[in-house]
Design a protein around this motif. Sequence first.
Motif, PDB file in Angstrom:
ATOM      1  N   THR A   1       3.503   1.627  -4.784  1.00  0.00           N
ATOM      2  CA  THR A   1       3.874   0.323  -4.238  1.00  0.00           C
ATOM      3  C   THR A   1       2.687  -0.346  -3.550  1.00  0.00           C
ATOM      4  O   THR A   1       1.679   0.298  -3.222  1.00  0.00           O
ATOM      5  CB  THR A   1       5.003   0.469  -3.220  1.00  0.00           C
ATOM      6  OG1 THR A   1       4.522   1.199  -2.083  1.00  0.00           O
ATOM      7  CG2 THR A   1       6.197   1.203  -3.827  1.00  0.00           C
ATOM      8  N   ASP A   2       2.834  -1.631  -3.298  1.00  0.00           N
ATOM      9  CA  ASP A   2       1.800  -2.371  -2.578  1.00  0.00           C
ATOM     10  C   ASP A   2       1.635  -1.821  -1.164  1.00  0.00           C
ATOM     11  O   ASP A   2       0.520  -1.784  -0.631  1.00  0.00           O
ATOM     12  CB  ASP A   2       2.143  -3.862  -2.520  1.00  0.00           C
ATOM     13  CG  ASP A   2       2.024  -4.538  -3.878  1.00  0.00           C
ATOM     14  OD1 ASP A   2       1.335  -3.981  -4.757  1.00  0.00           O
ATOM     15  OD2 ASP A   2       2.636  -5.608  -4.069  1.00  0.00           O
ATOM     16  N   ALA A   3       2.747  -1.408  -0.546  1.00  0.00           N
ATOM     17  CA  ALA A   3       2.682  -0.847   0.805  1.00  0.00           C
ATOM     18  C   ALA A   3       1.872   0.449   0.815  1.00  0.00           C
ATOM     19  O   ALA A   3       1.110   0.714   1.753  1.00  0.00           O
ATOM     20  CB  ALA A   3       4.096  -0.590   1.330  1.00  0.00           C
ATOM     21  N   MET A   4       2.016   1.246  -0.224  1.00  0.00           N
ATOM     22  CA  MET A   4       1.224   2.476  -0.335  1.00  0.00           C
ATOM     23  C   MET A   4      -0.256   2.134  -0.490  1.00  0.00           C
ATOM     24  O   MET A   4      -1.123   2.697   0.195  1.00  0.00           O
ATOM     25  CB  MET A   4       1.683   3.302  -1.538  1.00  0.00           C
ATOM     26  CG  MET A   4       3.052   3.930  -1.399  1.00  0.00           C
ATOM     27  SD  MET A   4       3.566   4.710  -2.971  1.00  0.00           S
ATOM     28  CE  MET A   4       5.128   5.450  -2.498  1.00  0.00           C
ATOM     29  N   LYS A   5      -0.539   1.192  -1.372  1.00  0.00           N
ATOM     30  CA  LYS A   5      -1.934   0.833  -1.642  1.00  0.00           C
ATOM     31  C   LYS A   5      -2.632   0.290  -0.408  1.00  0.00           C
ATOM     32  O   LYS A   5      -3.803   0.585  -0.162  1.00  0.00           O
ATOM     33  CB  LYS A   5      -1.997  -0.189  -2.776  1.00  0.00           C
ATOM     34  CG  LYS A   5      -1.619   0.370  -4.139  1.00  0.00           C
ATOM     35  CD  LYS A   5      -1.666  -0.700  -5.216  1.00  0.00           C
ATOM     36  CE  LYS A   5      -1.279  -0.131  -6.579  1.00  0.00           C
ATOM     37  NZ  LYS A   5      -1.252  -1.159  -7.636  1.00  0.00           N
ATOM     38  N   SER A   6      -1.925  -0.497   0.390  1.00  0.00           N
ATOM     39  CA  SER A   6      -2.544  -1.096   1.571  1.00  0.00           C
ATOM     40  C   SER A   6      -2.560  -0.160   2.765  1.00  0.00           C
ATOM     41  O   SER A   6      -3.415  -0.282   3.640  1.00  0.00           O
ATOM     42  CB  SER A   6      -1.804  -2.388   1.947  1.00  0.00           C
ATOM     43  OG  SER A   6      -0.446  -2.120   2.281  1.00  0.00           O
ATOM     44  N   GLY A   7      -1.622   0.790   2.807  1.00  0.00           N
ATOM     45  CA  GLY A   7      -1.521   1.665   3.978  1.00  0.00           C
ATOM     46  C   GLY A   7      -2.387   2.903   3.928  1.00  0.00           C
ATOM     47  O   GLY A   7      -2.847   3.397   4.955  1.00  0.00           O
TER      48      GLY A   7
END
Length: 413
Positions: free
Chosen positions: A111-117
């Motif tokens: 997910t985008d949240a995984m990629k950014s976090g």
Amino acid sequence: MKLFIRSILAAAAMGSTMLSAPALAETKLNALFMAQAAYSENDVREMTQRFMKANPDIDVNLEFVPYEGLHDKTVLAQGSGGGYDVVLFDVIWPAGYAENGVLVDVSDRITDAMKSGVLPGAWTTVQNDGKFYGMPWILDTKYLFYNKEMLKQAGIDAPPATWDELNEQAKILKEKGIVEHPIAWSWAQAEAAICDYTTLVSAYDGSFLDSDGKPAFQAGGGLEALQYMASSYNSGLTNPNSKEFLEEDVRNVFQNGEAAFALNWTYMYNLANAGEDSKVAGKVGVVPAPGIEGKSEVSAVNGSMGLGITSTSKNVDAAWNYIVFMTSQEVQDGYAKLSLPIWASSYEKPEVTNGQEELIAAAEKGLAAMYPRPTTPRYQELSAALQVAIQETLLGQTSPEDALNAAAENSGL
């Protein structure tokens, strides 16, 4: 039912650890982990118990093997057409696993949240050719651990900033009779020695492969790194048993007060500095691995690992849910004493930083300088050839130059 019973018997025969599961569990997962360094077996069991409590329809069977058996165990299970759903894998294996179809491509599940976090450097652990083959789980490099009390007794004010200074300080410690063999390394004929070698290659600004993917370690920094290892071993400053040591041997020697310096992974810090069986508790310092004057300020090897789903798994969704749980920030923050989290914002939390400020300060520099072992489907052959080269050099059977030339010829590249 018969298949489930056979699975239990097979797991018992392999020395696996069966966690008690809810009676209503409908999905069975087999997961393969490492029985050394990073998270302890108890940590992994506790994490898994929490997952099963939150997911009573999923039963996870855990198996632990030494790092040296992790790759082959995974591949052999694939060949038998079954075995594991979730496997721990080293940063050096995605290329070979991708070529041989060992792991599921989970790019569309990230997910985008995984990629950014997640810290950017952690993603290299699970990627190959732009695709994701799992989630990073263990973010690690090797650090230089030192005995603060021994350095103080020797009149040394600060730990070494270069590898030459390490030798100089070790010589002082030996001459003053503080410790017979001040340095301990993981130089057994195993991947552990390649990690130490890679750390030194990074210090000497060397290269494993050239632009065409051919061996380049026979000259420049690759050669200088092995020359340094040979010099350290022959100087009497290095524990002579280092040629047989793995990481746990190094930890035991260091925490028994038999070494002033040791190169090892994150997990050693709290075990040696606060462990009940450590004779040096409260005396352990840690800094990034040193550099080489004029070439590098620090040195580091990428020793990170990820969790992936095997292509033979019949429970991909459940396996992915387990991986997401195990790699989640909440779980990692709660077990940050033996392995640091992959999440950037974790390092702002007291539960992560308290009591290990010195380690995290070292990690800030070390993790940023992580040097990769070669990315190639032929990595296992290359590593085996280099392991032989290191052993033959340490044993005085051949020169560093001849050993590395032979390794290049036998590397499969």
